[in-house]
Design an enzyme around this catalytic site. Structure first.
Site, PDB file in Angstrom:
ATOM      1  N   LYS A  25       4.519 -28.170   1.222  1.00 23.45           N
ATOM      2  CA  LYS A  25       5.823 -28.428   0.595  1.00 23.45           C
ATOM      3  C   LYS A  25       6.501 -29.643   1.219  1.00 23.45           C
ATOM      4  CE  LYS A  25       7.336 -24.220   1.396  1.00 23.45           C
ATOM      5  NZ  LYS A  25       6.105 -23.606   1.939  1.00 23.45           N
ATOM      6  N   THR A  26       6.487 -29.739   2.535  1.00 19.38           N
ATOM      7  CA  THR A  26       7.091 -30.902   3.197  1.00 19.38           C
ATOM      8  C   THR A  26       6.333 -32.182   2.835  1.00 19.38           C
ATOM      9  OG1 THR A  26       7.816 -29.515   5.036  1.00 19.38           O
ATOM     10  CG2 THR A  26       7.766 -31.886   5.414  1.00 19.38           C
ATOM     11  N   ARG A  42      -2.726 -26.009   6.765  1.00 16.36           N
ATOM     12  CA  ARG A  42      -2.233 -26.124   8.138  1.00 16.36           C
ATOM     13  C   ARG A  42      -3.132 -25.372   9.105  1.00 16.36           C
ATOM     14  NH1 ARG A  42       3.681 -24.650   8.430  1.00 16.36           N
ATOM     15  NH2 ARG A  42       3.955 -26.862   7.930  1.00 16.36           N
TER      16      ARG A  42
END
Length: 357
Positions: free
Chosen positions: A76-77, A229
């Site tokens: 999202k970032t 991640r």
């Protein structure tokens, strides 16, 4: 402050935890793709977002406000930064917990330049007064600043330059409908398929100058719980192992040995996940058992078991939540190498039943 306001303790320290720590943030900055063509996965979201941004550029206007929802670690970032880059605009990054008063938000909004992208992470944790101010800012590009107190207070309208708000949330259901409705484009980020994560691992290995073969990348991807991640974090730990105990090349065997050292099994379960399943199976016969009892059995806080371990176990089909408590599925018995207890034999013909009939 509610339980939802903070992640459970210990979740950030797990190798397979999706929350970013300081090291992750630093490495992610170097590994982040710079435009939509480099972004791996989320095919539908990329296609839809590309149309939104191309249309805005063609009109010479700022892009619509964007809401991105999904689990931590899915990008999202990264997408917010790509939106700013595609629009050729600067980006301002803040988070919901950092905005506790309407004045905090007014200070940020009043300093934005035309076309700037404001990324608001964990938008559902913003305070209610700030949230209500955001409604007018998103819709009319205006805020009312209150000067003074009591009967003499005066509302001074402050015009804002057009900007694009990118909101990110892990709990879309907590957003009030008036706020959700003000976003022109809403996207939900899905967990990644193993093949997509393999591409993520290969790309990251290339940027980190790590030698890895296809089977080694597949081994890491298969244990990454559908999250880029986590894939990048496992890659760095396997790289360390390969440099110290192997020849520096990540193969399937090297990756498997490295992740065994770090207690991440072939389905991505770590020590906490297996402790929960082990207690549920060995101590309670597969359940049902209450959450508090299960937490005591594994020596963890109730919130840690519920918020850190359970979501992945439920998603993997290893544990189920029922009104009577937590129960293990047949797949959990198989994964832990245990044999489920056999049910008692049913009463045959001529044998007395429970009440002697």
């Amino acid at each position: 402050m509610t339980r939802d306001d903070h992640p459970a303790e210990g979740s950030a320290e797990r190798l397979v935890g999706a929350t970013a720590d300081g090291e992750d943030s630093a490495v992610e900055a170097a590994l982040r793709p710079k435009d939509l063509t480099e972004f791996i996965g989320q095919t539908k979201v990329r296609e839809q977002l590309d149309l939104v941004l191309r249309a805005a550029r063609a009109r010479g206007a700022t892009a619509d406000h964007v809401l991105l929802s999904g689990a931590p670690g899915l990008g999202k970032t990264t997408l917010s930064m790509i939106i700013a880059a595609e629009m050729g605009a600067p980006i301002r990054i803040t988070s919901g917990p950092a905005i506790q008063h309407a004045g905090d938000l007014a200070a940020i909004l009043s300093s934005l330049t035309e076309g700037e992208v404001l990324f608001l992470d964990e938008i559902h944790r913003m305070s209610r007064p700030a949230e209500e101010m955001l409604y007018m800012a998103m819709e009319d590009f205006r805020v009312d600043v209150i000067v003074g107190k009591g009967p003499g207070a005066t509302a001074i309208p402050l015009e804002l330059p057009p900007f694009t708000l990118v909101g990110a949330t892990t709990r879309a259901g907590l957003l009030p409908p008036p706020l959700r409705d003000r976003f022109g484009f809403t996207a939900h980020m899905e967990f990644y398929e193993p093949a997509e994560l393999e591409r993520v691992v290969h790309r990251s290995a290339r940027l980190l100058d790590v030698a890895i073969d296809a089977e080694g990348a597949a081994e890491i991807a298969g244990r990454s719980r559908g999250t880029p991640r986590i894939a990048n974090r496992l890659l760095r730990r396997v790289r360390d192992y390969a440099q110290v105990r192997a020849d520096g090349v990540i193969t399937k065997e090297v990756a498997a040995r490295a992740l065994a050292v770090y207690e991440v099994d072939d389905r991505g379960l770590d020590r906490l996940d297996r402790a929960v399943l082990d207690a549920l199976l060995r101590l309670f016969g597969g359940g049902p058992v209450g959450l508090s009892t299960l937490a005591v059995a594994v020596g963890e806080e109730r919130e840690t078991v519920e918020e850190v371990a359970e979501p992945f176990l439920v998603r993997e089909g290893l544990l189920a939540r029922t009104p009577r408590g937590r129960i293990a599925t047949p797949a959990a018995w198989v994964h832990m190498g245990l044999t489920p207890p056999q049910p008692p034999p049913a009463a045959g013909p001529g044998q007395p039943g429970l009440f002697g009939s």
